[in-house]
Design a protein around this motif. Structure first.
Motif, PDB file in Angstrom:
ATOM      1  N   ASP A 281      47.647  43.947  48.145  1.00 39.02           N
ATOM      2  CA  ASP A 281      47.587  42.492  48.220  1.00 39.02           C
ATOM      3  C   ASP A 281      46.925  41.909  46.971  1.00 39.02           C
ATOM      4  OD1 ASP A 281      48.757  42.532  50.721  1.00 39.02           O
ATOM      5  OD2 ASP A 281      46.842  42.515  51.796  1.00 39.02           O
ATOM      6  N   VAL A 282      47.435  40.780  46.529  1.00 38.30           N
ATOM      7  CA  VAL A 282      46.873  40.077  45.380  1.00 38.30           C
ATOM      8  C   VAL A 282      46.008  38.927  45.901  1.00 38.30           C
ATOM      9  CG1 VAL A 282      47.357  38.721  43.323  1.00 38.30           C
ATOM     10  CG2 VAL A 282      48.832  40.666  43.917  1.00 38.30           C
ATOM     11  N   PRO A 283      44.716  38.915  45.606  1.00 40.27           N
ATOM     12  CA  PRO A 283      43.840  37.834  46.087  1.00 40.27           C
ATOM     13  C   PRO A 283      44.292  36.473  45.564  1.00 40.27           C
ATOM     14  CG  PRO A 283      42.541  39.683  45.252  1.00 40.27           C
ATOM     15  CD  PRO A 283      43.965  39.940  44.858  1.00 40.27           C
ATOM     16  N   GLY A 284      44.194  35.488  46.414  1.00 39.84           N
ATOM     17  CA  GLY A 284      44.667  34.154  46.059  1.00 39.84           C
ATOM     18  C   GLY A 284      43.841  33.452  45.008  1.00 39.84           C
ATOM     19  N   HIS A 285      42.592  33.899  44.791  1.00 35.74           N
ATOM     20  CA  HIS A 285      41.742  33.190  43.833  1.00 35.74           C
ATOM     21  C   HIS A 285      42.045  33.564  42.381  1.00 35.74           C
ATOM     22  CE1 HIS A 285      39.517  37.051  44.063  1.00 35.74           C
ATOM     23  NE2 HIS A 285      39.231  36.784  42.807  1.00 35.74           N
ATOM     24  N   MET A 286      42.807  34.624  42.147  1.00 39.16           N
ATOM     25  CA  MET A 286      43.081  35.031  40.773  1.00 39.16           C
ATOM     26  C   MET A 286      43.942  33.991  40.062  1.00 39.16           C
ATOM     27  SD  MET A 286      43.755  39.157  40.886  1.00 39.16           S
ATOM     28  CE  MET A 286      42.398  40.301  41.201  1.00 39.16           C
ATOM     29  N   HIS A 287      43.575  33.697  38.824  1.00 37.54           N
ATOM     30  CA  HIS A 287      44.331  32.732  38.031  1.00 37.54           C
ATOM     31  C   HIS A 287      45.491  33.387  37.293  1.00 37.54           C
ATOM     32  CE1 HIS A 287      40.078  30.961  37.927  1.00 37.54           C
ATOM     33  NE2 HIS A 287      40.758  30.308  38.845  1.00 37.54           N
TER      34      HIS A 287
END
Length: 527
Positions: A281-287
């Protein structure tokens, strides 16, 4: 095609632009470099033609790579600092270790934050995937080399020869127009290319070991550098030369050999991309954005890449830059400041000294003798100008790769400038920009009493030997070890779920920007 989770092998270097043979025709001067191993890596994988660092200096740039976050948005933009990022921000190895990967990193961890001890199974110059206890365990291994670091250009002749025994020697290097064609710069450019050749040899030794161990077919290999070359107008400058990087990814049977991608990408995209490629899963906070999926195919990303330049040592400055496929637009928040403000370390490097010497010689020419300055070109002079620069810069990098002609303010490019200006504002509004705030205000917020706060000890729930741990400090990471506090070396495990220890353990909490908590001892369950 392998079905198990792929290994990740990062190979990074310092302070180079895409001066690799495989970038011939893409980056000016690339054809001068002798890089057979990296050329072969690109021929077997995917070469990104336009990859950009988040910052033109190592600490902020590497913080973006390891977190997937824009440095001015999380506080890691100033060189040097020890920031306190928002609690959701984690270092990439934590996600991989939590997913069952063995994680390793050679000694270099210049991420602008202290690295929590449970991040890596092994950390240090000795680290290698061969240290895994289980050879079937997937790994995330990062090798970092200082071979091409700017400091190596300026060694004595004897030291330089000793550091580059395997380099292809360069008889004559072309000096680009932004540097004066003097012996100092000719020597510096020749050495820069020879260091790249030596680094290429080092890359080859790692790739050979991967082949020897039979791991190449199921390993994603990524090669990158952190920012531009260590000479004026490169490292520390908000320019194409400061931000433009090589980026090569190889993944056998997933990525077609000899692939290229011409659209702009960010090195900040590496963190979310690695997670996506491994099915995590890719965390949503990453820009950063995912640029390759689990099938190895390129994903569509936004058309812009944003980069930033902030304080460099004692030189305080703020610039924001945005790049699309063709143009670079840069905004300087302090146009009254010299682009080459005094910074103690680089001011002692001979390319910096040479440019300042020539600039001072021109001043004598003009002031003492009433002659027009003629030693430097306008382009070279703009690098070292004592004060005042254009508040905005716009370059058609496709047709002007050395950024010689500033198009900002020209009527024919007004629509381009307005579009990029608006896109930059939109990006900064979405992610935030702490770089426009006084640094002392950030430090006061991060360290209210002048010291870093301490993470709270983890709460322990020990029921019939099953140990559950909870961090009460927002954003905390919990680790445990069987090594007592008196041990010479303690190996920390990352806590992910309740477990039953077979021996006495000690547990501890880390939080980026905080002092770690004290150890909490837990006795072994009764037998």
């Amino acid at each position: 095609m392998p079905t198990s989770r792929p290994n990740i092998l990062w190979i990074s270097t310092h302070d180079i632009n895409p001066h690799l043979g495989c970038y011939t025709g893409i980056w000016p001067g690339a054809e001068q470099a002798s890089t057979p191993r990296l050329d072969a890596l690109a021929a077997d994988g995917l070469l990104f033609e336009q990859a950009f660092a988040a910052a033109p200096v190592c600490g902020p740039s590497r913080s973006a790579i390891i977190t997937g976050c824009f440095p001015p948005a999380i506080g890691t933009m100033h060189m040097r600092t020890r920031a306190t990022p928002p609690p959701e921000v984690r270092l990439l190895p934590e996600y991989f270790r939590a997913a069952g990967y063995w994680t390793g990193n050679t000694a270099f961890t210049d991420f602008q934050v202290d690295v929590p001890e449970p991040m890596y199974d092994e950390l240090g110059d000795h680290t290698h995937w061969r240290l895994r206890d289980d050879p079937e365990q997937p790994f995330f291994m990062a090798f970092h080399s200082l071979i091409t670091h700017e400091s190596q250009i300026y060694l004595s002749d004897e030291e330089f020869a000793a550091r580059t025994p395997d380099a292809q020697r360069v008889q004559k290097a072309d000096v680009p127009p932004y540097h004066p064609d003097t012996e100092v710069y000719r020597t510096s450019w020749r050495r820069y290319l020879e260091l790249i050749s030596q680094m290429d040899h080092w890359v080859g030794t790692i790739l050979d070991q991967l082949e020897e161990d039979g791991l190449a077919d199921n390993t994603i290999v990524v090669f990158w550098s952190d920012h531009g070359l260590g000479m004026p107008r490169g490292k520390r400058w908000a320019t194409e030369l400061g931000f433009r990087e090589p980026l090569i990814v190889r993944w056998p049977e997933r990525i077609a050999p000899g692939s290229t991608y011409a659209e702009p990408v960010a090195l900040m995209d590496l963190a979310p991309t690695m997670l996506a490629m491994c099915g995590l899963d890719v965390p949503g906070h990453m820009h950063g954005e995912v640029i390759l999926g689990p099938d190895g195919r390129v994903q569509g990303r936004s058309e812009y890449v944003v980069s930033a330049r902030d304080r460099m040592g004692e030189a305080e400055d703020t610039s924001r830059s945005i790049r699309d496929r063709r143009f670079r637009y840069t905004r300087h928040l302090h146009p009254d400041r010299s682009p080459m403000g005094h910074t103690e370390y680089p001011d002692n490097l001979w390319t910096w000294k040479e440019l300042r010497r020539l600039f001072a010689q021109e001043a004598q020419q003009q002031l003492a003798f009433g002659e027009p300055p003629s030693i430097l070109t306008d382009l070279q002079r703009s690098i070292v100008a004592a004060s005042k620069r254009a508040p905005e810069e716009l370059y058609d990098v496709r047709n002007d790769p050395h950024e010689e002609h500033n198009l900002a303010g020209l009527p024919g490019y007004a629509d381009v400038q307005e579009r990029l200006d608006s896109a930059l504002d939109t990006w900064l509004a979405e992610v935030g920009d702490l770089g426009t705030r006084p640094e002392r205000d950030l430090l006061a917020r991060w360290r209210p009493d002048g010291r870093r706060p301490r993470a709270a000890e983890p709460e322990v729930d020990n029921r019939d030997g099953l140990v559950a741990l909870t961090g009460t400090t927002d954003g905390s990471t919990i680790g445990w070890t069987t090594d007592p506090p008196t041990a010479d070396r303690r190996r920390w495990q990352l806590y992910t779920a309740p477990f039953t220890p077979s021996a006495p353990i000690w547990v501890k909490t880390w939080r980026l920007g905080h002092e770690p908590s004290a150890d909490v001892p837990i006795a072994a369950p009764a037998r």
